[in-house]
Write a protein that holds these residues in place. Structure first.
Motif, PDB file in Angstrom:
ATOM      1  N   THR A  87      -0.415  76.695  21.801  1.00  0.00           N
ATOM      2  CA  THR A  87      -1.274  76.792  20.347  1.00  0.00           C
ATOM      3  C   THR A  87      -1.320  78.350  20.143  1.00  0.00           C
ATOM      4  O   THR A  87      -2.096  78.728  21.046  1.00  0.00           O
ATOM      5  N   LYS A  88      -1.063  78.781  19.043  1.00  0.00           N
ATOM      6  CA  LYS A  88      -1.075  80.337  18.935  1.00  0.00           C
ATOM      7  C   LYS A  88      -2.659  80.483  18.305  1.00  0.00           C
ATOM      8  O   LYS A  88      -3.142  80.834  18.511  1.00  0.00           O
ATOM      9  N   ASP A 144       5.520  75.041  21.263  1.00  0.00           N
ATOM     10  CA  ASP A 144       4.493  73.436  21.757  1.00  0.00           C
ATOM     11  C   ASP A 144       4.291  73.086  20.817  1.00  0.00           C
ATOM     12  O   ASP A 144       4.363  71.330  20.409  1.00  0.00           O
ATOM     13  N   LEU A 145       3.719  73.397  19.065  1.00  0.00           N
ATOM     14  CA  LEU A 145       3.151  72.528  18.158  1.00  0.00           C
ATOM     15  C   LEU A 145       4.551  72.302  17.650  1.00  0.00           C
ATOM     16  O   LEU A 145       4.361  70.477  17.611  1.00  0.00           O
ATOM     17  N   PRO A 179      -8.223  71.913  20.087  1.00  0.00           N
ATOM     18  CA  PRO A 179      -6.637  72.292  19.863  1.00  0.00           C
ATOM     19  C   PRO A 179      -5.887  72.020  21.344  1.00  0.00           C
ATOM     20  O   PRO A 179      -4.102  71.692  21.371  1.00  0.00           O
ATOM     21  N   LYS A 180      -6.030  73.271  21.747  1.00  0.00           N
ATOM     22  CA  LYS A 180      -5.054  73.102  23.379  1.00  0.00           C
ATOM     23  C   LYS A 180      -4.895  72.115  24.231  1.00  0.00           C
ATOM     24  O   LYS A 180      -4.439  71.995  25.149  1.00  0.00           O
ATOM     25  N   PHE A 230       5.378  78.885  13.714  1.00  0.00           N
ATOM     26  CA  PHE A 230       4.383  78.102  14.204  1.00  0.00           C
ATOM     27  C   PHE A 230       4.649  78.209  16.337  1.00  0.00           C
ATOM     28  O   PHE A 230       6.011  78.545  15.942  1.00  0.00           O
ATOM     29  N   SER A 231       4.074  77.874  17.171  1.00  0.00           N
ATOM     30  CA  SER A 231       4.149  77.468  18.763  1.00  0.00           C
ATOM     31  C   SER A 231       5.063  76.789  18.259  1.00  0.00           C
ATOM     32  O   SER A 231       5.432  76.077  17.953  1.00  0.00           O
ATOM     33  N   ALA A 270       3.559  71.046  12.041  1.00  0.00           N
ATOM     34  CA  ALA A 270       4.414  72.374  12.444  1.00  0.00           C
ATOM     35  C   ALA A 270       5.368  72.273  11.732  1.00  0.00           C
ATOM     36  O   ALA A 270       6.460  72.749  11.195  1.00  0.00           O
ATOM     37  N   TRP A 302      -7.105  67.330  17.504  1.00  0.00           N
ATOM     38  CA  TRP A 302      -6.825  68.855  17.268  1.00  0.00           C
ATOM     39  C   TRP A 302      -8.302  69.409  17.133  1.00  0.00           C
ATOM     40  O   TRP A 302      -8.227  70.168  18.039  1.00  0.00           O
ATOM     41  N   ALA A 306      -1.803  71.208  22.048  1.00  0.00           N
ATOM     42  CA  ALA A 306       0.079  71.810  22.214  1.00  0.00           C
ATOM     43  C   ALA A 306      -1.393  73.020  22.985  1.00  0.00           C
ATOM     44  O   ALA A 306      -1.214  74.133  22.430  1.00  0.00           O
TER      45      ALA A 306
END
Length: 144
Positions: free
Chosen positions: A118-119, A91-92, A111-112, A88-89, A81, A107, A115
């Protein structure tokens, strides 16, 4: 009766497109060799081919603009990020991740899991060697 067509010159082209010869440079090989095992088994040329599915959202070229996702040139080993000009979100941003080989492995797998908000909508790469290859590719995409 075999019924096989005679081998045409284009057959060689087809074979090479299925298994391209390694195009990595000695500098890239040296970078991959510095990665901890098992990531040092990654093939940057194969990773570049596998990265094709990432290119719909990510550039990986020095100076290229961010797309749906941030430009990934030079991000290996840096804080997640941190690409300038990308939203960036939270979260990230708050995950405080460093994009080293083990973190990228997690990741790229899911990815989820790292984060949840995450977008990034990518489902993940289930095959470990595919991830090692993409990690090797990303590790070499920087100023050398």
């Amino acid at each position: 009766g075999g019924g096989e067509a005679p081998v045409m010159p284009s057959a060689a082209t087809l074979e090479t497109s299925e298994a391209p010869p390694t195009s990595e440079t000695p500098a890239q090989r040296a970078i991959v060799a510095t990665l901890p095992a098992p990531y040092n088994t990654g093939d940057p040329a194969a990773g570049e081919a596998k990265f094709a599915q990432c290119r719909s959202c990510h550039a990986v070229v020095k100076g290229a603009p961010n797309l749906t996702g941030p430009n990934l040139y030079g991000v290996f080993g840096h804080k997640a990020a941190s690409v300038a000009g990308f939203d960036f979100s939270d979260d990230l941003k708050n995950a405080n991740l460093t994009l080293d080989a083990p973190t990228l492995d997690k990741w790229l797998q899911n990815p989820k899991a790292l984060a949840p908000q995450t977008k990034m909508t990518f489902a993940g790469l289930p095959n470990a060697q595919d991830r090692y290859d993409v990690i090797a590719f990303l590790a070499t995409q920087k100023d050398q």
